[in-house]
Every structure is written in structure tokens, then in C-alpha cells.
Design a protein around this motif. Structure first.
Motif, PDB file in Angstrom:
ATOM      1  N   ASN A  77       0.852  -1.216  -0.082  1.00 48.83           N
ATOM      2  CA  ASN A  77       0.434   0.258  -0.008  1.00 48.83           C
ATOM      3  C   ASN A  77       0.612   1.028  -0.023  1.00 48.83           C
ATOM      4  N   LEU A  78       2.220   1.342  -0.548  1.00 47.70           N
ATOM      5  CA  LEU A  78       2.771   2.543  -0.389  1.00 47.70           C
ATOM      6  C   LEU A  78       2.703   2.877  -1.829  1.00 47.70           C
ATOM      7  N   ASP A  80      -0.335   5.753  -4.702  1.00 48.68           N
ATOM      8  CA  ASP A  80      -1.969   5.656  -3.883  1.00 48.68           C
ATOM      9  C   ASP A  80      -2.846   5.343  -4.209  1.00 48.68           C
ATOM     10  N   ASN A  86      -0.960   5.622   2.831  1.00 46.69           N
ATOM     11  CA  ASN A  86      -0.009   5.755   2.667  1.00 46.69           C
ATOM     12  C   ASN A  86      -0.053   7.073   2.956  1.00 46.69           C
ATOM     13  N   ARG A  89       1.243   6.552   6.763  1.00 41.51           N
ATOM     14  CA  ARG A  89       2.569   6.492   6.114  1.00 41.51           C
ATOM     15  C   ARG A  89       3.499   7.873   6.340  1.00 41.51           C
ATOM     16  N   THR A 119       4.918  11.988  -1.844  1.00 38.64           N
ATOM     17  CA  THR A 119       5.522  10.874  -0.715  1.00 38.64           C
ATOM     18  C   THR A 119       6.938  11.216  -0.979  1.00 38.64           C
TER      19      THR A 119
END
Length: 319
Positions: A77-78, A80, A86, A89, A119
Motif C-alpha cells: 500500500n505504498l 496512491d 499512505n 505513513r 511521497t
């Protein structure tokens, strides 16, 4: 796991973030594998939080010690595709600029340039953020964004599973979410991960409801700390029992593939929407593919897929 060992060098305690309090057997398997890693390293898990209950003030009470790190749950799930994970995170990284943050092995996938840039900017600004990725495709993507990353296999490989004798020739398990990439014939019964939750999940929910009724919400988090690991083990057990029914497992879920292989089953895999399974398999599982234990179907050829399903359904596929 040597790369993980180096990241945890000097770490005696961790706070676990993004516990999977939802019915995904794969994510529960990752969590159980992570607990096993911590046990082997004799690292104490001091506090657990889900994304829904994340509270930086509670975490700050633990990370004031220099030997305590924040550990973020691994998975896929890193990026979009699953934005809630994310966003959590990135918030953790912004909230704790002076704490070592270890992101357990992840797959990376972005669909939008603005998400990539956000990110990249947040992760690269942190002086002690350690990112583990679990496949070469994700490693290349991280490097293209100027994010340092380390290749390490998924924590599920630390999970011990035992399987009863199979009762069916094939167990077809396919996703029903946004990562789905193939069309399964409507007349073929298929499965996905159990959604209802094991009994311990329901007991946990009832106890939380009682605390709320008694206006004792302050006890909810301590109670959940006790239950979450039990829930993860129960979800994993349900998934293993389901997969064990098949002498062969057909799936487009990464952890269904990995757990089935760990149980000694043959697997025919179909890729998800962005190539996660093939990338992982080519990174770590080439010997199993060379020996025919793991094989990939051509998901782009719908006729071929339907023909293979028909063969499985009639138990004619013996290769």
C-alpha cells in the motif's frame, strides 16, 4: 533478513503502526511474520496502533528513548492505490522527524504524479527513515524517485504453517477489489479471504461496546492491545484452513500464493492490476517457477483463462 538486522541494530523497543484491523489474511500474515522477527531479535513491541486510532501523543511517550523505533506495517500500500495507508505513513514521518522509522517491506505503485512527488518529498526529508521494498520493480521505482530503499522479502516467509490433507483438486481464490485484473467465469465457484471475522474479533467488538456503554472508553486501547495479535493469528488460521482445501491453489493474491507454497501446494498465479505477483516471484521465487511448482497464467488471454478454469473444474489439469 540480514538487511532488516542492520536496520534494527541498536533498537530494543518498537512501536507498531498500521496494525491490520480488517479482514485481509495476507496483511495479518505479514503482522505475524513481523512479530516472529521481533521475537528472534528480542525486540519488545511496546505499543500498537491502527490507522484509525493513530495518536502521535501516545506514541511520543514511548519514542523519547533513543533505542525505540517506529515500525510501520509492511504490505502493498505504498502509493496512491490505497491512499488511507499512505496518508498515515506520511503523517507518521512528518510527526516524528527525530525518530528512526522503519518501513517494513512494501510494494510501491503510483497512478498520479502529484502523489509521487508528495511521497518523495516527505520521505526524503526525514533523516532516519528506512524503507524496505519486497520486489525489484518497487526498488527501481523508489530509486527513480530518489528514495533510498533496501530489498528484503516479505515478512510472511517467517510464518510457520501446517496444512491438513487437501480435499479438493483446486482451490480458486480471487480478489474482489480494485487490484482485480481478470474476469473469472461466473458459473465457477470461487473464494476470497473470509470477510466475517473469526470469533475473537466478534468478542473484541462486544467488549468494546460494553466499555462504551459504561463510559469506560479509556480502557478501549489497552484492551485492544491484548486482542489485536490474537485477531491476526485467528485471521491467518482461517486463511490457511481455506487454502489447505486445494491440492493446487489458483489465485491473484500475493499472500495466498506465498502461504500455499509454504504449505507445499502447487500454485497457478494470475497477476494483479499492476504486476505485483510476477515482480515478487521473479525477485525471490525463480527456482519454484523453474520446477513448475509455481506457474503464471496469461491473464491477458481471456479464452485461455476460461479454458484453464474449465480444466480445473473437471479435474483434467494434471500438469
Amino acid at each position: 533478513m540480514a538487511a532488516l538486522d542492520r536496520a534494527y541494530d541498536g533498537v530494543t523497543d518498537v512501536v507498531g503502526v498500521d496494525f491490520p484491523d480488517y479482514p485481509n489474511v495476507g496483511d495479518s500474515a505479514i503482522w505475524i511474520g513481523t512479530l516472529e522477527y521481533l521475537r528472534r531479535r528480542q525486540i519488545r513491541l511496546r505499543h500498537i496502533t491502527t490507522g484509525r486510532l493513530y495518536d502521535p501523543t501516545k506514541i511520543a511517550d514511548y519514542v523519547r528513548r533513543g533505542s525505540t523505533a517506529i515500525m510501520i506495517q509492511g504490505g502493498g500500500n505504498l502509493g496512491d492505490l490505497w491512499p488511507t495507508h499512505n496518508a498515515l505513513r506520511l503523517k507518521v514521518v512528518r510527526d516524528f522527524p527525530g525518530t528512526r522509522i522503519i518501513q517494513m517491506p512494501q510494494s510501491i505503485h503510483f497512478q498520479r504524479d502529484d502523489s509521487r512527488r508528495e511521497t518523495r518529498d516527505i520521505l526524503t526529508a526525514h533523516p532516519d527513515f528506512v524503507l524496505f521494498v519486497r520486489d525489484k520493480q518497487s526498488l527501481a521505482l523508489a530509486h527513480s524517485l530518489d528514495i533510498d530503499a533496501i530489498l528484503s522479502p516479505d515478512a510472511v516467509h517467517l510464518v510457520s504453517v501446517s496444512a491438513p490433507f487437501p480435499t479438493d483438486a483446486v482451490l480458486p481464490l480471487f480478489r474482489c477489489d480494485k487490484e482485480k485484473a481478470i474476469s473469472v467465469p461466473e458459473d465457477l465457484p470461487t473464494f476470497d479471504w473470509p470477510r466475517g471475522g473469526p470469533a475473537v474479533v466478534k468478542i473484541h467488538g462486544k467488549l468494546l461496546a460494553v466499555l462504551s456503554h459504561l463510559h469506560l472508553q479509556r480502557l478501549a486501547l489497552p484492551l485492544s492491545q491484548l486482542f489485536w495479535n490474537l485477531e491476526a493469528r485467528a485471521r491467518l488460521r482461517e486463511g490457511v484452513v481455506l487454502l489447505a482445501r486445494g491440492e493446487m491453489v489458483a489465485t491473484d493474491r500475493l499472500h495466498a500464493m506465498l502461504l500455499a507454497l509454504a504449505m507445499g501446494r502447487r500454485v497457478t498465479a494470475f497477476d494483479n492490476s499492476y504486476g505485483k505477483l510476477t515482480s515478487y516471484a521473479s525477485t525471490w521465487l525463480q527456482p519454484l517457477m523453474d520446477h513448475g511448482i509455481l506457474r503464471f497464467a496469461d491473464a491477458s488471454d481471456r479464452t485461455s483463462v476460461q479454458t484453464r478454469f474449465r480444466a480445473w473444474d473437471s479435474q483434467e489439469d494434471t500438469t
